[in-house]
Design a protein around this motif. Structure first.
Motif, mmCIF file in Angstrom:
data_model
loop_
_atom_site.group_PDB
_atom_site.id
_atom_site.type_symbol
_atom_site.label_atom_id
_atom_site.label_comp_id
_atom_site.label_asym_id
_atom_site.label_seq_id
_atom_site.Cartn_x
_atom_site.Cartn_y
_atom_site.Cartn_z
ATOM 1 N N SER A 1 0.807 -1.227 0.000
ATOM 2 C CA SER A 1 0.000 0.000 0.000
ATOM 3 C C SER A 1 0.835 1.269 0.000
ATOM 4 C CB SER A 1 -0.927 0.003 1.216
ATOM 5 O OG SER A 1 -1.813 -1.070 1.150
ATOM 6 N N THR A 2 1.902 1.286 0.759
ATOM 7 C CA THR A 2 2.648 2.544 0.894
ATOM 8 C C THR A 2 4.082 2.470 0.386
ATOM 9 O OG1 THR A 2 3.375 1.989 3.130
ATOM 10 C CG2 THR A 2 1.302 3.188 2.943
ATOM 11 N N THR B 1 3.710 3.914 17.958
ATOM 12 C CA THR B 1 3.337 3.744 16.554
ATOM 13 C C THR B 1 4.282 4.407 15.558
ATOM 14 O OG1 THR B 1 1.910 5.705 16.640
ATOM 15 C CG2 THR B 1 0.881 3.585 17.128
ATOM 16 N N SER C 1 5.583 5.250 9.871
ATOM 17 C CA SER C 1 4.462 4.828 10.707
ATOM 18 C C SER C 1 4.489 3.307 10.815
ATOM 19 C CB SER C 1 3.146 5.284 10.085
ATOM 20 O OG SER C 1 2.896 4.536 8.909
ATOM 21 N N THR C 2 3.672 2.780 11.702
ATOM 22 C CA THR C 2 3.615 1.322 11.836
ATOM 23 C C THR C 2 3.093 0.673 10.557
ATOM 24 O OG1 THR C 2 3.324 1.477 14.226
ATOM 25 C CG2 THR C 2 2.614 -0.556 13.174
ATOM 26 N N LEU C 3 2.129 1.321 9.917
ATOM 27 C CA LEU C 3 1.608 0.756 8.668
ATOM 28 C C LEU C 3 2.686 0.757 7.579
ATOM 29 C CD1 LEU C 3 -2.033 2.173 8.412
ATOM 30 C CD2 LEU C 3 -1.314 -0.137 9.012
ATOM 31 N N LEU D 1 5.874 0.615 8.115
ATOM 32 C CA LEU D 1 6.827 -0.430 8.491
ATOM 33 C C LEU D 1 6.290 -1.806 8.102
ATOM 34 C CD1 LEU D 1 9.524 -0.944 9.986
ATOM 35 C CD2 LEU D 1 8.190 -1.189 12.081
ATOM 36 N N PHE D 2 5.019 -2.012 8.342
ATOM 37 C CA PHE D 2 4.406 -3.289 7.967
ATOM 38 C C PHE D 2 4.465 -3.486 6.450
ATOM 39 C CE2 PHE D 2 0.441 -5.408 6.539
ATOM 40 C CZ PHE D 2 0.775 -6.693 6.935
ATOM 41 N N ASP D 3 4.140 -2.433 5.707
ATOM 42 C CA ASP D 3 4.185 -2.551 4.246
ATOM 43 C C ASP D 3 5.604 -2.857 3.761
ATOM 44 O OD1 ASP D 3 1.496 -2.126 4.018
ATOM 45 O OD2 ASP D 3 1.667 0.021 3.688
ATOM 46 N N GLU E 1 -2.685 5.083 15.063
ATOM 47 C CA GLU E 1 -1.651 6.030 14.641
ATOM 48 C C GLU E 1 -2.199 7.454 14.590
ATOM 49 O OE1 GLU E 1 1.332 3.465 11.779
ATOM 50 O OE2 GLU E 1 -0.374 4.478 10.884
ATOM 51 N N PHE F 1 1.522 -7.453 12.067
ATOM 52 C CA PHE F 1 2.715 -8.107 11.515
ATOM 53 C C PHE F 1 2.521 -9.621 11.375
ATOM 54 C CE2 PHE F 1 4.374 -4.076 12.996
ATOM 55 C CZ PHE F 1 5.127 -3.690 11.895
#
Lengths: 335, 193
Positions: A9-10, A128, A149-151, A153-155, B117, B171
């Protein structure tokens, strides 16, 4: 040149490689990563729409080590649960035989990891937010660090996971003492064979000169033959693989630096990459990699065990992330 | 590759080094919490867990609600926890099931993390978002219903634990999720935060 893209996504990971000399040992062409570009949306400290990080394969290895190790280290430990007594930490690792997996965490004592050597480091900022120090990947335009951001990082882990799953990862060329020690048995054998052949050729040449027989004076072709034998032996021994690695899903030329390109100077202190820690550059894509040190004790065969992602296996029915675009089959792509 | 060869090779490194019982108990507690977080966020129940077990061909280990209850009840955090010892196969099964469920519910997990967030960025409490508020309430209520009371744990502690588990779920929902969870369980069970 071959370009592969992995998208979430990112972020988008773009890896560019070319045909490797290893292709002579495989039924499918082997490609070697020469550079990568990573596009991150809204990740810049200045709020830029997109940040582009670029580098070579050693730097990609370091970045992946840093990200994957950081994520692993941030997962909630059991001791966080209220009222739960912690275990003595040494037993939790050594009793399970996870010493190799410990290399996945560059932020926890792996000062000689590729990430540490390149100065790539992630640090938490609250629950986060995460600060990625770019080290060798820093440029004037993006600065020395970026916020994730956490998202995001996940991406990032998503595209790295997809890349790892689709690649046969050749590591950066080794040059540290520890890596030399690890390679010694394989190179020692092939080197001894090559040396023996060279001695035999040299002796034959000398004898031919001694006896004035010019038919024996064919050392150039004999030498190239010995090199071919040495290469072949090295490839076979490498294909036999080191079973001590924890991730058999990405057969890599751990023992074949000679067949690869020149070392990247930045890798001089790099240790073997976790992501490249697998054994078989000469394995065809259709052959499952040889399982090795695997943290799952398995008492019964399971049809769900996937040779590509054996820790633990993914279910066959598990859907892939729709946004990801893994490496198409038929290629062996080596970073 | 022959299944027997796969099994043999994968068993080899563990033939002599098995997690000790105490460690497996701690792993079990953590897996129970991961499932609890999934329950609180996505509303999954026993049926969904058993269905995931079946789809993974793990229904020999988790055949029915009773076996699932006994497995989860063996967590040392549970009230009146049973004596059943978790074996490695059961731990592995719960890892795979948890990650499959996280993958199935990745959309809501991602939405919850995005809200967290956003609210954190604005210095607002997570309860401001209905999804997060419901999750935290569900988590705390279920935790207090099922687990032994701990004098040292506060509601704030439970909320913090719930939010960390929420981020973990994100995760675990990716392609490498089950590997991450397994390594976290084994490697970090005793290392503290």
């Amino acid at each position: 040149m071959i370009t592969q893209r992995y998208t979430s996504s990112t972020c988008t990971l773009e890896v560019v490689g070319r045909r490797s000399a290893l292709s002579r040992w495989t039924t499918a062409p082997v490609f070697r990563l020469t550079r990568f570009r990573l596009y991150l949306s809204n990740a810049g400290a200045t709020g830029a729409d997109q940040v582009q990080i670029r580098g070579d394969r050693t730097q990609l290895t370091g970045l992946m080590e840093a990200v994957q190790g950081y994520v692993q280290s941030r997962l909630t430990p059991v001791t966080t649960a209220p009222g739960l007594e912690p275990l003595p930490s040494p037993s939790s690792r050594t009793a399970i035989g996870l010493s190799d997996l410990a290399t996945s965490d560059p932020n926890h004592g792996e000062a000689d990891s590729t990430a540490a050597a390149l100065g790539i480091l992630l640090q938490p900022q609250g629950l986060t937010r995460h600060r990625l120090r770019l080290g060798a990947l820093a440029t004037d335009s993006i600065g020395v660090e970026i916020q994730l951001s956490t998202l995001q990082l996940f991406d990032l882990t998503q595209v790295f996971d997809e890349y790892e799953a689709g690649a046969i990862a050749l590591p950066p060329l080794p040059s540290t003492a520890s890596r030399r020690r690890r390679l010694t048995p394989q190179i020692g054998w092939s080197g001894a064979i090559a040396a023996a052949i060279l001695v035999a050729v040299g002796l034959g040449t000398t004898l031919s000169q001694w006896f004035g027989n010019r038919q024996f004076q064919s050392s150039p072709s004999a030498t190239s033959q010995s090199e071919a034998i040495a290469d072949s032996t090295l490839a076979e021994k490498t294909a036999a693989s080191n079973p001590a690695y924890p991730f058999p899903a990405h057969p890599a030329g751990e023992g074949q630096p000679e067949l690869d390109d020149a070392p990247n100077p930045t890798a001089s202190s790099a240790k073997p990459s976790l992501y490249a820690a697998s054994p078989t550059p000469s394995t065809t894509p259709n052959l499952p990699p040889k399982p090795s040190a695997f943290p799952y004790p398995k008492t019964t065969p399971s049809p769900n065990l996937s040779p590509q992602t054996p820790i633990p296996p993914s279910p066959p029915s598990a859907p892939s992330p729709p946004s990801a675009s893994p490496t198409p089959p038929g290629y062996i792509f080596s970073p | 590759m022959e299944p027997s060869e796969t099994t043999q090779n994968r068993q080899a490194p563990f033939s002599e080094n098995q997690p000790d019982p105490e460690q497996l108990d701690n792993i079990k507690a953590q897996l129970d919490l991961v499932l609890l977080a999934l329950e609180a966020l996505a509303g999954i129940g026993s049926e969904a867990i058993l269905a995931a077990a079946k789809s993974l061909n793990l229904d020999s280990l988790l055949a029915d609600r009773v076996s699932l209850w006994r497995l989860r009840q063996s967590s040392p955090l549970r009230k009146g926890h049973g004596r059943k010892k978790l074996d490695v196969e059961e731990a592995r099964a719960l890892v795979l099931i948890s990650c499959q469920l996280a993958q199935q519910h990745q959309t809501v997990i991602r939405r919850a993390v995005a809200l967290l967030e956003e609210l954190t960025e604005q210095n607002k409490p997570p309860h401001r978002a209905a999804l997060l508020g419901d999750y935290l309430d569900n988590f705390s209520n279920t935790y207090q219903d099922r687990m032994e009371a701990d004098e040292n744990s506060s509601t704030e502690d439970l909320s913090h634990l719930a939010l960390r588990l929420l981020i973990d779920l994100l995760f675990y929902s990716g392609p490498g999720g089950s590997r991450r969870l397994w390594v976290a369980l084994l490697e970090r069970a005793g290392t503290g935060g």
